[in-house]
Design an enzyme around this catalytic site. Structure first.
Site, PDB file in Angstrom:
ATOM      1  N   PHE A 278     109.621  57.871  28.980  1.00  0.00           N
ATOM      2  CA  PHE A 278     108.481  58.780  28.926  1.00  0.00           C
ATOM      3  C   PHE A 278     107.392  58.223  28.017  1.00  0.00           C
ATOM      4  CE2 PHE A 278     111.611  62.130  30.077  1.00  0.00           C
ATOM      5  CZ  PHE A 278     110.896  62.778  31.073  1.00  0.00           C
ATOM      6  N   ASP A 279     106.162  58.236  28.504  1.00  0.00           N
ATOM      7  CA  ASP A 279     105.035  58.129  27.598  1.00  0.00           C
ATOM      8  C   ASP A 279     105.030  59.392  26.741  1.00  0.00           C
ATOM      9  OD1 ASP A 279     102.431  57.319  26.568  1.00  0.00           O
ATOM     10  OD2 ASP A 279     101.618  58.886  27.868  1.00  0.00           O
ATOM     11  N   ALA A 280     104.412  59.306  25.558  1.00  0.00           N
ATOM     12  CA  ALA A 280     104.373  60.483  24.685  1.00  0.00           C
ATOM     13  C   ALA A 280     103.102  61.298  24.902  1.00  0.00           C
ATOM     14  CB  ALA A 280     104.504  60.061  23.223  1.00  0.00           C
TER      15      ALA A 280
END
Length: 227
Positions: free
Chosen positions: A8-10
């Site tokens: 996941f990107d944040a």
């Protein structure tokens, strides 16, 4: 499940960066005696900051330079007599307190408990760790991969090499990256040969030559893909 590892990107994928940024700017300007500063200069700041982050993605600057230079440019443009270094320090402190989440982030991660979850983010290590660890998602991720720590930025292959090594993973067909940025998350995943999912809640237009494997408007849409 179709994928074993979800990267996941944040920011603007699981975490509401816009809210964190707005609050940090307000608090930093107020700290220096300018309570209307965020309203007065936010648009200018965002334009300057976005340009510097593009430079960072393309290797034309570093995170150490970016964190101060954005305020140096902002204050010069508006003739503000403030120290960019001191302001940056205050801003990053307030930004690290911004643990706001995108709607559905907690529920999604709970539903994906059978997968190995990790964060892969371009950002400043202390800020990102503070925000992630202070949020309801603390303890959710097997690894938190931060560009400043690795020496590489998405979409560079090096940050993915680092992530795969940390995760002990070699089967790229079992890994999916989920993010909101076509030029960072999706391009990076394409370059590395892993499937990609573009989180596009506002229905933005695509970018020529960048083709995500999947596109979702809500985080819950990821569950159908994974299953």
């Amino acid at each position: 499940m179709k994928y074993e590892v979800i990267l996941f990107d944040a920011d603007d994928t699981l975490f509401d960066y816009g809210m964190a940024e707005s609050r940090a700017l307000y608090n930093a300007f107020a700290h220096f005696g300018l309570p209307t500063g965020a309203g007065d200069y936010a648009a200018s700041y965002k334009e300057i900051n976005a340009a510097l982050w593009r430079d960072l993605e393309q290797g034309r600057t570093t995170s150490a330079v970016l964190r101060v230079e954005r305020f140096n440019r902002l204050f010069a443009a508006h003739k503000l007599q403030l120290s960019p270094e001191a302001f940056s320090e205050a801003y990053l402190k307030f930004l690290g307190e911004g643990t706001y989440l995108i709607q559905g982030a907690v529920e999604l991660c709970q539903e994906l408990a059978g997968c190995r979850l990790a964060i892969i983010t371009n950002g400043i290590k202390d800020v990102q760790l503070s925000r992630i660890q202070g949020s309801p998602l603390s303890g959710t991720f097997e690894q938190i991969i931060i560009s400043e720590e690795t020496g590489y930025q998405k979409p560079e292959r090096g940050i993915f090499d680092y992530a795969f090594a940390k995760l002990g993973s070699s089967d790229r067909s079992k890994v999916l990256i989920v993010g909101d940025s076509l030029t960072s998350d999706i391009q990076g995943g394409m370059n590395y040969g892993i499937d990609t999912c573009w989180f596009n809640p506002l229905g933005k237009e695509g970018v020529p030559g960048i083709h995500p494997t999947y596109e979702i408007r809500e985080l819950s849409g990821l569950l159908e893909i994974i299953r």
